[in-house]
Design a protein around this motif. Structure first.
Motif, PDB file in Angstrom:
ATOM      1  N   VAL A   1       4.158  -1.251   3.591  1.00 23.86           N
ATOM      2  CA  VAL A   1       3.558   0.088   3.611  1.00 23.86           C
ATOM      3  C   VAL A   1       4.620   1.139   3.262  1.00 23.86           C
ATOM      4  CG1 VAL A   1       2.342   1.818   5.011  1.00 23.86           C
ATOM      5  CG2 VAL A   1       1.885  -0.627   5.363  1.00 23.86           C
ATOM      6  N   THR A   2       4.288   1.977   2.288  1.00 20.26           N
ATOM      7  CA  THR A   2       5.176   3.069   1.875  1.00 20.26           C
ATOM      8  C   THR A   2       4.517   4.408   2.200  1.00 20.26           C
ATOM      9  OG1 THR A   2       6.016   1.792  -0.009  1.00 20.26           O
ATOM     10  CG2 THR A   2       6.306   4.175  -0.120  1.00 20.26           C
ATOM     11  N   THR A   3       5.290   5.331   2.757  1.00 16.12           N
ATOM     12  CA  THR A   3       4.837   6.714   2.829  1.00 16.12           C
ATOM     13  C   THR A   3       5.963   7.615   2.328  1.00 16.12           C
ATOM     14  OG1 THR A   3       3.607   8.347   4.106  1.00 16.12           O
ATOM     15  CG2 THR A   3       5.462   7.289   5.243  1.00 16.12           C
ATOM     16  N   LYS A   4       5.653   8.916   2.201  1.00 21.69           N
ATOM     17  CA  LYS A   4       6.617   9.845   1.600  1.00 21.69           C
ATOM     18  C   LYS A   4       6.643  11.152   2.387  1.00 21.69           C
ATOM     19  CE  LYS A   4       4.904   8.058  -2.793  1.00 21.69           C
ATOM     20  NZ  LYS A   4       3.521   7.783  -2.409  1.00 21.69           N
ATOM     21  N   ILE A   5       7.852  11.676   2.554  1.00 24.12           N
ATOM     22  CA  ILE A   5       8.048  12.935   3.276  1.00 24.12           C
ATOM     23  C   ILE A   5       7.952  14.099   2.301  1.00 24.12           C
ATOM     24  CG2 ILE A   5       9.742  14.300   4.586  1.00 24.12           C
ATOM     25  CD1 ILE A   5      10.762  11.544   5.687  1.00 24.12           C
ATOM     26  N   TRP A   6       7.095  15.055   2.616  1.00 17.74           N
ATOM     27  CA  TRP A   6       6.850  16.196   1.735  1.00 17.74           C
ATOM     28  C   TRP A   6       8.040  17.147   1.731  1.00 17.74           C
ATOM     29  CZ3 TRP A   6       4.361  16.690  -2.365  1.00 17.74           C
ATOM     30  CH2 TRP A   6       3.968  17.943  -2.885  1.00 17.74           C
ATOM     31  N   HIS A   7       8.222  17.882   0.641  1.00 17.86           N
ATOM     32  CA  HIS A   7       9.427  18.713   0.503  1.00 17.86           C
ATOM     33  C   HIS A   7       9.459  19.910   1.466  1.00 17.86           C
ATOM     34  CE1 HIS A   7       7.503  21.997  -1.710  1.00 17.86           C
ATOM     35  NE2 HIS A   7       6.935  21.093  -2.500  1.00 17.86           N
ATOM     36  N   GLY A   8       8.323  20.187   2.119  1.00 16.33           N
ATOM     37  CA  GLY A   8       8.319  21.242   3.132  1.00 16.33           C
ATOM     38  C   GLY A   8       8.887  20.780   4.469  1.00 16.33           C
TER      39      GLY A   8
ATOM     40  N   LYS B   1       7.610  10.521  12.256  1.00 17.40           N
ATOM     41  CA  LYS B   1       6.981  10.089  13.522  1.00 17.40           C
ATOM     42  C   LYS B   1       5.501  10.473  13.532  1.00 17.40           C
ATOM     43  CE  LYS B   1      11.058  10.106  16.539  1.00 17.40           C
ATOM     44  NZ  LYS B   1      11.827  10.896  17.526  1.00 17.40           N
ATOM     45  N   GLU B   2       5.213  11.648  12.997  1.00 18.16           N
ATOM     46  CA  GLU B   2       3.827  12.124  12.889  1.00 18.16           C
ATOM     47  C   GLU B   2       3.032  11.210  11.947  1.00 18.16           C
ATOM     48  OE1 GLU B   2       0.652  14.255  13.866  1.00 18.16           O
ATOM     49  OE2 GLU B   2       2.625  14.549  14.786  1.00 18.16           O
ATOM     50  N   SER B   3       3.649  10.826  10.833  1.00 19.55           N
ATOM     51  CA  SER B   3       3.006   9.897   9.886  1.00 19.55           C
ATOM     52  C   SER B   3       2.705   8.561  10.560  1.00 19.55           C
ATOM     53  CB  SER B   3       3.910   9.654   8.672  1.00 19.55           C
ATOM     54  OG  SER B   3       3.971  10.801   7.861  1.00 19.55           O
ATOM     55  N   LEU B   4       3.659   8.068  11.321  1.00 14.95           N
ATOM     56  CA  LEU B   4       3.471   6.782  12.007  1.00 14.95           C
ATOM     57  C   LEU B   4       2.329   6.859  13.015  1.00 14.95           C
ATOM     58  CD1 LEU B   4       7.193   5.714  12.583  1.00 14.95           C
ATOM     59  CD2 LEU B   4       5.593   4.758  10.922  1.00 14.95           C
ATOM     60  N   LYS B   5       2.226   7.998  13.687  1.00 18.58           N
ATOM     61  CA  LYS B   5       1.135   8.211  14.640  1.00 18.58           C
ATOM     62  C   LYS B   5      -0.212   8.122  13.908  1.00 18.58           C
ATOM     63  CE  LYS B   5       2.198  11.339  17.752  1.00 18.58           C
ATOM     64  NZ  LYS B   5       2.340  12.724  18.281  1.00 18.58           N
ATOM     65  N   LYS B   6      -0.279   8.803  12.754  1.00 17.71           N
ATOM     66  CA  LYS B   6      -1.519   8.774  11.958  1.00 17.71           C
ATOM     67  C   LYS B   6      -1.821   7.368  11.457  1.00 17.71           C
ATOM     68  CE  LYS B   6      -1.210  13.550  10.350  1.00 17.71           C
ATOM     69  NZ  LYS B   6      -0.735  14.416   9.271  1.00 17.71           N
ATOM     70  N   LEU B   7      -0.792   6.677  11.003  1.00 20.23           N
ATOM     71  CA  LEU B   7      -0.969   5.318  10.475  1.00 20.23           C
ATOM     72  C   LEU B   7      -1.258   4.301  11.581  1.00 20.23           C
ATOM     73  CD1 LEU B   7       1.977   5.435   7.931  1.00 20.23           C
ATOM     74  CD2 LEU B   7      -0.372   4.823   7.284  1.00 20.23           C
ATOM     75  N   GLY B   8      -0.927   4.673  12.830  1.00 21.52           N
ATOM     76  CA  GLY B   8      -1.105   3.746  13.945  1.00 21.52           C
ATOM     77  C   GLY B   8      -0.092   2.616  13.903  1.00 21.52           C
ATOM     78  N   MET B   9       1.134   2.938  13.470  1.00 24.40           N
ATOM     79  CA  MET B   9       2.191   1.926  13.304  1.00 24.40           C
ATOM     80  C   MET B   9       3.466   2.386  13.994  1.00 24.40           C
ATOM     81  SD  MET B   9       1.649   1.208   9.234  1.00 24.40           S
ATOM     82  CE  MET B   9       0.028   0.666   8.653  1.00 24.40           C
ATOM     83  N   ASP B  10       4.319   1.420  14.345  1.00 26.51           N
ATOM     84  CA  ASP B  10       5.600   1.814  14.930  1.00 26.51           C
ATOM     85  C   ASP B  10       6.689   1.951  13.869  1.00 26.51           C
ATOM     86  OD1 ASP B  10       6.083  -0.834  14.352  1.00 26.51           O
ATOM     87  OD2 ASP B  10       6.502  -1.453  16.411  1.00 26.51           O
TER      88      ASP B  10
ATOM     89  N   ILE C   1       0.856  -1.194   0.000  1.00 28.18           N
ATOM     90  CA  ILE C   1       0.000   0.000   0.000  1.00 28.18           C
ATOM     91  C   ILE C   1       0.886   1.236   0.000  1.00 28.18           C
ATOM     92  CG2 ILE C   1      -1.876   1.232   1.183  1.00 28.18           C
ATOM     93  CD1 ILE C   1      -2.764  -1.579   0.296  1.00 28.18           C
ATOM     94  N   ASP C   2       0.609   2.162  -0.918  1.00 28.30           N
ATOM     95  CA  ASP C   2       1.440   3.364  -1.083  1.00 28.30           C
ATOM     96  C   ASP C   2       0.643   4.617  -0.704  1.00 28.30           C
ATOM     97  OD1 ASP C   2       3.999   4.456  -2.898  1.00 28.30           O
ATOM     98  OD2 ASP C   2       2.249   5.760  -3.005  1.00 28.30           O
ATOM     99  N   THR C   3       1.153   5.345   0.290  1.00 28.91           N
ATOM    100  CA  THR C   3       0.520   6.600   0.692  1.00 28.91           C
ATOM    101  C   THR C   3       1.598   7.690   0.788  1.00 28.91           C
ATOM    102  OG1 THR C   3      -0.901   7.670   2.343  1.00 28.91           O
ATOM    103  CG2 THR C   3       0.615   5.996   3.174  1.00 28.91           C
ATOM    104  N   ALA C   4       1.233   8.840   1.322  1.00 26.46           N
ATOM    105  CA  ALA C   4       2.183   9.954   1.453  1.00 26.46           C
ATOM    106  C   ALA C   4       1.594  10.991   2.398  1.00 26.46           C
ATOM    107  CB  ALA C   4       2.455  10.605   0.092  1.00 26.46           C
ATOM    108  N   GLN C   5       2.473  11.775   3.006  1.00 27.02           N
ATOM    109  CA  GLN C   5       2.001  12.850   3.882  1.00 27.02           C
ATOM    110  C   GLN C   5       1.088  13.798   3.115  1.00 27.02           C
ATOM    111  OE1 GLN C   5       5.759  14.467   5.232  1.00 27.02           O
ATOM    112  NE2 GLN C   5       6.080  12.841   6.725  1.00 27.02           N
TER     113      GLN C   5
END
Length: 271
Positions: free
Chosen positions: A65-72, A84-93, A37-41
């Motif tokens: 699971v893939t996520t991506k850090i935004w350029h900001g 860490k914020e993304s992980l909190k939202k995803l509910g994952m460690d 599953i591919d997502t992003a901030q």
């Protein structure tokens, strides 16, 4: 480098999917056998993606699971804090792969800083693998040379019949990187293409399946986005299609350098 093939060959893209749509899409995909599953901030759907994974009943360790850090969020310790914020939202460690979504516009943040921070996140166990997205050939070279860059496993780029991105694909593969292709269906344009329709007819499949098979046959990870279970199922089945050299050549001929994802902060693309 021998880092290829850590990423499952097909995944579900979630760009532009929000709220209940993304929850249903992810749950449906997982029930059909998707395990990537591919997502992003920037998609603003990480919480829903995490919820869907939890509700799916599929063990977390079976899902890539893939996520991506935004350029900001590339300066200083922002890559780690935002992950860490993304992980909190995803509910994952941890996630399985974290990408830098776009290189820093105008090289405002030096690449060694944010690739270094991304690698530090890997060392901290926040992500198993690290990668880049929308990087040009020159940027790929630079990213691989900075400290931590040796751990990069993929460059996620736009790939579809109208933008084959062959130079970048070949360069990444020559460097031992897996290429992940996004927007493989060119936002639906492939469905109306006469060449793809003709090849699809011969195989008794859809033009979308032909486009996905064409991407997959180049050893590119493919992440089509779909909310309809029947389309998700067809996309999964496209992996088993085998196109002839002649069919591939006909699809190759559709390449017109038509770029869909081209924001004003994009790098200077290779042509």
């Amino acid at each position: 480098m021998t880092q290829q093939h850590v990423i499952p060959p097909i995944g579900l893209g979630t760009f532009r999917l929000k709220g209940q749509d993304v929850i249903e899409s992810v749950k449906s995909a997982l029930s059909l056998g998707y395990r990537h599953i591919d997502t992003a901030q920037m998609y603003e759907n990480e919480a829903e993606v995490g919820q869907a994974i939890k509700e799916s009943g599929v063990p977390r360790e079976e899902i890539f699971v893939t996520t991506k850090i935004w350029h900001g969020s590339l300066a200083g310790d922002q890559p780690i804090e935002s992950l860490k914020e993304s992980l909190k939202k995803l509910g994952m460690d941890h996630v399985d792969l974290t990408l830098i979504h776009w290189p820093s516009p105008g090289n405002e943040v030096p690449m060694e800083d944010y690739i270094g921070a991304l690698n530090e996140a890997r060392k901290q166990g926040l992500t198993k693998h690290i990668g880049i997205s929308n990087f040009t050939i020159a940027q790929v070279n630079e990213a691989l040379q900075v400290p931590g860059g040796e751990h990069i496993v993929t460059n996620q780029i736009e790939v579809h019949p109208y933008l084959a991105n062959k130079k970048v694909v070949k360069h990444c593969q020559d460097k031992g990187l897996q290429v992940t292709g996004y927007m493989p269906l060119a936002v639906g344009k492939v469905m109306k293409d006469p060449v793809l329709q003709e090849i699809a007819k011969a195989h008794e499949v859809t033009p979308a399946q032909i486009a996905l098979a064409w991407v997959a046959q180049q050893d590119i990870v493919v992440i089509p986005s779909s909310t309809k279970p029947e389309h998700q199922k067809a996309n999964l089945a496209a992996r088993d299609l085998r196109l002839s050299a002649e069919e591939i050549a006909r699809i190759d001929a559709l390449d017109a350098g038509e770029r869909i994802a081209n924001p004003d902060f994009a790098p200077e693309w290779d042509v």
